[in-house]
Design an enzyme around this catalytic site. Structure first.
Site, PDB file in Angstrom:
ATOM      1  N   ASP A  50      68.376  15.880  56.115  1.00 22.56           N
ATOM      2  CA  ASP A  50      67.509  16.968  56.553  1.00 22.56           C
ATOM      3  C   ASP A  50      66.081  16.471  56.785  1.00 22.56           C
ATOM      4  O   ASP A  50      65.412  16.845  57.744  1.00 22.56           O
ATOM      5  CB  ASP A  50      67.528  18.080  55.502  1.00 22.56           C
ATOM      6  CG  ASP A  50      66.616  19.225  55.856  1.00 22.56           C
ATOM      7  OD1 ASP A  50      66.952  19.956  56.801  1.00 22.56           O
ATOM      8  OD2 ASP A  50      65.558  19.374  55.211  1.00 22.56           O
ATOM      9  N   GLU A  99      68.793  29.608  57.779  1.00 17.10           N
ATOM     10  CA  GLU A  99      68.700  29.910  56.355  1.00 17.10           C
ATOM     11  C   GLU A  99      67.390  30.598  56.002  1.00 17.10           C
ATOM     12  O   GLU A  99      67.210  31.038  54.867  1.00 17.10           O
ATOM     13  CB  GLU A  99      68.927  28.648  55.517  1.00 17.10           C
ATOM     14  CG  GLU A  99      68.095  27.457  55.924  1.00 17.10           C
ATOM     15  CD  GLU A  99      66.816  27.352  55.129  1.00 17.10           C
ATOM     16  OE1 GLU A  99      66.866  27.556  53.915  1.00 17.10           O
ATOM     17  OE2 GLU A  99      65.774  27.055  55.731  1.00 17.10           O
ATOM     18  N   HIS A 147      70.689  24.262  56.043  1.00 11.79           N
ATOM     19  CA  HIS A 147      69.299  23.782  56.049  1.00 11.79           C
ATOM     20  C   HIS A 147      69.098  22.769  57.169  1.00 11.79           C
ATOM     21  O   HIS A 147      68.102  22.838  57.921  1.00 11.79           O
ATOM     22  CB  HIS A 147      69.015  23.154  54.681  1.00 11.79           C
ATOM     23  CG  HIS A 147      67.575  23.181  54.281  1.00 11.79           C
ATOM     24  ND1 HIS A 147      66.778  22.068  54.322  1.00 11.79           N
ATOM     25  CD2 HIS A 147      66.789  24.188  53.829  1.00 11.79           C
ATOM     26  CE1 HIS A 147      65.562  22.384  53.899  1.00 11.79           C
ATOM     27  NE2 HIS A 147      65.543  23.669  53.593  1.00 11.79           N
ATOM     28  N   HIS A 168      70.325  15.657  51.428  1.00 10.75           N
ATOM     29  CA  HIS A 168      68.904  15.993  51.391  1.00 10.75           C
ATOM     30  C   HIS A 168      68.091  15.041  52.272  1.00 10.75           C
ATOM     31  O   HIS A 168      67.181  15.473  52.988  1.00 10.75           O
ATOM     32  CB  HIS A 168      68.397  15.964  49.953  1.00 10.75           C
ATOM     33  CG  HIS A 168      69.122  16.911  49.056  1.00 10.75           C
ATOM     34  ND1 HIS A 168      69.089  18.280  49.239  1.00 10.75           N
ATOM     35  CD2 HIS A 168      69.922  16.700  47.980  1.00 10.75           C
ATOM     36  CE1 HIS A 168      69.815  18.870  48.313  1.00 10.75           C
ATOM     37  NE2 HIS A 168      70.341  17.935  47.543  1.00 10.75           N
TER      38      HIS A 168
END
Length: 359
Positions: free
Chosen positions: A291, A11, A314, A288
């Site tokens: 990650d 990304e 991500h 989130h």
């Protein structure tokens, strides 16, 4: 040997830079990063990224080349991280709402393994687009890290909204000798949904609308939430809704920020959709947090496995970066945009271990 990282991979965002800096500092490895943030509309180092670069340089007493605004090439030669007391302010580079959460993300790994405790003061944006709010770091990420043995806390002293910034957070980090593997594969029952409907220098009625809309949407599925109305101290105006769902003793977080021309009800709807997508996935870790956990999973002793509500580009990009530094191989099950599982056999990192690099 120098580790060379292409910032245009995957990304192509700032996470490549932050993870590279964190691991270079931890392993005392020189790193050269090219094509920094090539995947973004405005590539190169922006104020928050440059603040992170200089922060990691200072805490390791290292050296950098290419540390200037707009630079797409950076060389970082770390020294030794000792811990201590530090203050970093994004506005010293240029007035902005650069994310303090992302700066914290870059420096935390090295400071966790420093020989003495650290007290950090970070100034900039605390609740801004495209980064985890500091309330999320405090209520979701750090408790997960604590399960692995990490000892850190963070407190928002003054909120910093986009575009004004001006927020202040303080963090304390205690040294650890090692991290333990984590297994989060079976989600427990939903215990509680809590939230903060926040305004700064805006009418409290906006927070009331955020709360009312969220409760209306949740009631369709016989779900309830406890939402606190907060008038947060800040240098500028801002509003947002921050929701935390507790499944057993694991918390998942969801948020949305207000913006000019966007009704409070739309903000609440964004949070509701994110919450329900996670809830329906049946997985433990939100996209989130997954990650953010990857690096620590790779450093831990033993095999870590988590189920995640969504595999993101991500996440896959961060996997790639970590594998350039450490002799680990992540196993990622699931397609991008779908629920999945991530596992890795960690290296059992200890302070002073500099011979783990994979390249």
């Amino acid at each position: 040997m120098v580790v060379r990282i292409d910032g245009s991979v995957g990304e192509g965002g700032g996470q490549i830079l932050r993870t590279s800096l964190a691991l270079a500092a931890l392993l005392a490895r020189e790193v050269e990063i090219i094509n920094i943030r090539r995947g973004r509309k405005v590539p190169g180092l922006q104020p928050q990224h440059l603040t992170a670069v200089r922060a990691i340089r200072d805490i390791t007493r290292g050296r950098t080349l290419g540390d200037e605004l707009g630079s797409e090439l950076l060389i970082f030669m770390p020294g030794k991280c000792e811990g201590g007391i530090y203050e970093f302010d994004v506005s010293k580079i240029r007035a902005s709402a650069g994310s303090v959460s992302l700066i914290f993300q870059a420096v935390l790994p090295a400071l966790l393994f420093a020989p003495r405790p650290t007290h950090l003061v970070l100034k900039g944006g605390t609740h801004v687009p495209f980064s985890p709010p500091t309330t999320y770091v405090e209520k979701v990420f750090l408790p997960l890290l604590q399960r692995m043995g990490g000892r850190a806390n963070l407190k928002t002293i003054r909120w910093g909204w986009y575009p004004q910034g001006g927020g202040i957070v303080e963090a304390d980090i205690e040294p650890v000798e090692r991290l333990s593997a984590i297994e989060l594969t079976q989600r427990e029952e939903l215990v509680k949904i809590e939230g903060l409907a926040v305004v700064s220098q805006l009418p409290l009625s906006i927070a009331e609308r955020l709360c009312r809309r969220l409760l209306q949407r949740l009631s369709r599925y016989e779900l309830v939430a406890e939402v606190e109305l907060v008038q947060a101290p800040a240098t500028g105006r801002g509003t947002g809704l921050f929701v935390f769902a507790r499944y057993g003793d694991v918390v998942a977080g969801f948020s949305a920020l207000g913006e000019v021309g966007k009704r409070a009800e739309e903000v609440a709807d964004d949070v509701y959709r994110a919450l329900m997508a996670h809830h329906r996935s049946g997985r433990v870790v939100d996209k989130h947090a997954a990650d953010q956990l990857l690096l620590y999973m790779a450093l831990a002793e033993g095999r870590s496995t988590i189920t995640v509500s969504e595999i993101t580009r991500h996440l896959l990009t961060n996997v790639w970066v970590i594998e350039q530094f450490l002799p680990v191989k992540f196993e990622v099950e699931g397609d991008v945009g779908k629920p999945g599982m991530v596992s890795v056999e960690g290296v059992g990192f200890r302070p002073g271990a500099t011979s783990l690099g994979a390249v």
